[in-house]
Enzyme design. Structure first.
Site, short mmCIF file in Angstrom:
data_model
loop_
_atom_site.label_atom_id
_atom_site.label_comp_id
_atom_site.label_asym_id
_atom_site.label_seq_id
_atom_site.Cartn_x
_atom_site.Cartn_y
_atom_site.Cartn_z
N VAL A 11 0.91 -1.24 -0.01
CA VAL A 11 -0.14 -0.06 0.12
C VAL A 11 0.91 1.17 0.10
O VAL A 11 0.65 2.21 -0.69
CB VAL A 11 -0.83 -0.17 1.30
CG1 VAL A 11 -1.58 1.32 1.45
CG2 VAL A 11 -1.93 -1.14 1.18
N TYR A 261 -16.65 -15.94 -9.61
CA TYR A 261 -16.07 -17.01 -10.17
C TYR A 261 -15.84 -18.11 -9.24
O TYR A 261 -15.36 -17.86 -8.09
CB TYR A 261 -14.62 -16.98 -10.83
CG TYR A 261 -15.09 -15.85 -12.30
CD1 TYR A 261 -15.20 -16.53 -13.57
CD2 TYR A 261 -14.98 -14.56 -12.39
CE1 TYR A 261 -15.41 -15.75 -14.41
CE2 TYR A 261 -15.35 -13.64 -13.39
CZ TYR A 261 -15.67 -14.38 -14.56
OH TYR A 261 -15.55 -13.63 -15.79
N SER A 262 -16.15 -19.52 -9.44
CA SER A 262 -15.94 -20.33 -8.46
C SER A 262 -14.49 -20.85 -8.80
O SER A 262 -13.94 -20.64 -9.62
CB SER A 262 -17.00 -21.60 -8.77
OG SER A 262 -16.63 -22.11 -9.96
N GLY A 263 -13.85 -21.41 -7.59
CA GLY A 263 -12.50 -21.67 -7.76
C GLY A 263 -12.10 -22.55 -6.31
O GLY A 263 -13.01 -23.09 -5.79
N CYS A 270 -5.41 -9.42 2.08
CA CYS A 270 -6.54 -8.76 2.27
C CYS A 270 -7.79 -9.49 2.88
O CYS A 270 -8.29 -9.33 4.17
CB CYS A 270 -7.13 -7.85 1.58
SG CYS A 270 -5.68 -6.32 1.00
N LYS A 273 -7.33 -11.90 6.22
CA LYS A 273 -7.07 -11.15 7.35
C LYS A 273 -8.33 -10.23 7.89
O LYS A 273 -8.61 -10.06 8.94
CB LYS A 273 -5.99 -10.29 7.07
CG LYS A 273 -5.63 -9.25 8.20
CD LYS A 273 -4.16 -8.66 7.81
CE LYS A 273 -4.12 -7.61 6.50
NZ LYS A 273 -5.06 -6.51 6.89
#
EC number: 1.1.1.22
Length: 472
Positions: A11, A261-263, A270, A273
């Site tokens: 960041v 989207y499946s996966g 990010c 956490k």
């Protein structure tokens, strides 16, 4: 404007480079001497498309510099961004120790009014803790310089962070209502004015709402992923095709296509956490976050479900089997291995006696570190992991191909050559990259997520009991 960024992680670097690109004078400060040395020598410690070129251009123009000199950094900036890490604690809450340490460091060296901006992802109420830390340090010094703490959460997607920063969907600013807070709002409005020329993208709100917005956004996106994965698992059981379902529901403008989207589950720095931290905030506040608990559980299970596709086909004992792994980073266009599903999948295969030949276009070094760390107590398993230099090299001589990350170079392979490289035409695709018809025509057995498997009537035997082979 003169800006200081404290923290040169993902960041901090993106924020510093982008603010320098629009003409600000930006100092990036970090206590990590090795990281600063890399940056000062023209290197970059992370992979993010376009970031190195942006840093090089602005360093050459004299608008961007890197240092470990915190006093100089505090003196330089009228606006100081805190962009340090907030790793999860043992109880799942976000550890804001680095944020508070940065706040104390600012207070130790400030000599005038400062606008202190929380850019790190922090729990609700952290701005109050930052203000209290600054106030105590100033009291210890016997001085009373003014300051205000602003919340300005980031909404950057790894792999597209430069575009996200330069062309943001929204800019969230949380400021206090007092006179100092209003001055902080004015300074932030001035800083972000170049990003609002076409239309106003900035949303002003109270500090706690701004802090909450970041966690809520990531948790909502993670929930979409887990919900789609749960639908995917059900689709397999009832004989539906999750890709058709995705198109059907995504066409509804109230739903849209993003994050449907499946996966094999989400990962990265990010979502895991932040979902965990927001759920923990709920526990601490006496509000049960049952949906977030389910989101996390579904995500934990998804890599195991994918592994079960392999063991259902080849058996629980994988001794002597060699698996080609395509993709290691948690998503394309990054080398981030934090919470990457590949780590769980590789560990599962190794625990069953398999060997792994792994390839990723950019994450090889980070993957080596991560998997070495995962297997530090199992050196015999680590010896069965080989990192190779190309997708073809990984596939050569493997019993099956396992696709974990949807890098572009994996989307249109030469299937004829791939079939020649593999011992058998067997693919386990955790990202649904291919069309079933194309795989069937090429003679592959193909197992994916939430879609019917492709199993030729006379699938090539690869030395296992056929009881694990379902003919459709």
């Amino acid at each position: 404007m003169k800006i200081t960024i404290i923290g040169t992680g993902y960041v901090g670097l993106v924020t510093g480079a982008c603010l320098a690109e629009i003409g600000n004078e930006v100092a990036c400060i970090d206590i990590d001497e090795k990281k600063i040395a890399v940056l000062q020598s023209g290197g970059i410690p992370i992979h993010e498309p376009g970031l190195k070129e942006l840093i090089d251009r602005n360093r050459a123009a004299g608008r961007l510099w890197f240092s470990t000199d915190l006093p100089a950094g505090v003196a330089h900036g009228s606006v100081l961004f805190i962009a340090v890490g907030t790793p999860p604690g043992e109880d799942g809450s976000a550890d804001v120790g680095y944020v508070l340490a940065a706040a104390r460091g600012i207070a130790s060296h400030m000599r005038e009014f400062k606008v202190i901006v929380n850019k790190s992802t922090v729990p609700v109420g952290t701005a109050d803790r930052v203000a209290a830390s600054v106030r105590r340090e100033l009291e210890n010094r016997g001085v009373s310089y003014g300051f205000t703490v602003v919340s300005n959460p980031e909404f950057l997607k790894e792999g597209a962070a430069i575009q996200d920063f330069m062309r943001p969907d929204r800019i969230v600013i949380g400021n206090a209502d007092d006179e100092a807070g209003q001055f902080g709002r004015e300074q932030m409005a001035r800083l972000y004015k170049p990003f609002n020329r076409n239309h106003e993208r900035t949303m002003y709100m109270d500090v706690r709402s701004a802090e909450f917005t970041k966690y809520a956004a990531n948790s909502m996106l993670a929930a979409r992923i887990s919900f789609m994965n749960e639908l995917s698992n059900l689709a397999e059981r009832v004989g539906a095709d999750i890709e058709s379902v995705r198109r059907g529901i995504g066409s509804d403008p109230r739903i849209g296509y993003d994050f449907l989207y499946s996966g094999v589950g989400y990962g990265g720095s990010c979502f895991p956490k932040d979902v965990q931290a927001l759920a923990r905030t709920g526990v601490e506040s006496g509000a049960s976050m049952r949906i977030l608990d389910a989101v996390q559980e579904v995500n934990r299970q998804q890599s195991e479900i994918f592994t079960s596709k392999i063991t259902n086909r080849l058996g629980e004992r994988l001794n002597g089997r060699v698996f080609a792994i395509w993709g290691l980073a948690f998503k394309p266009n990054t080398d981030d291995m934090r919470e990457a599903p590949s780590r769980t999948i590789i560990s599962n295969l190794l625990a069953r006696g398999a060997r792994v030949k792994a390839y990723d276009p950019v994450a090889m070094e980070e993957a080596d570190k991560a998997i070495t760390s995962d297997l530090q107590s199992s050196p015999d398993q680590l010896m069965r992991v080989e990192f190779v230099g190309s997708a073809d090299e990984a596939a050569a001589g493997a019993d099956a191909l396992v696709i974990v990350t949807e890098w572009k170079e994996f989307k249109m392979p030469n299937f004829q050559r791939l079939r020649e490289l593999l011992k058998a035409p067997l693919i386990f695709d955790g990202r649904n990259l291919y069309e079933a018809d194309a795989l069937a025509s090429a003679g592959f057995e193909y197992y994916c997520m939430g879609r019917p498997a492709v199993v030729p009537a006379r699938a090539r035997d690869i030395g296992h009991e056929t009881s694990h082979l379902e003919i459709r």
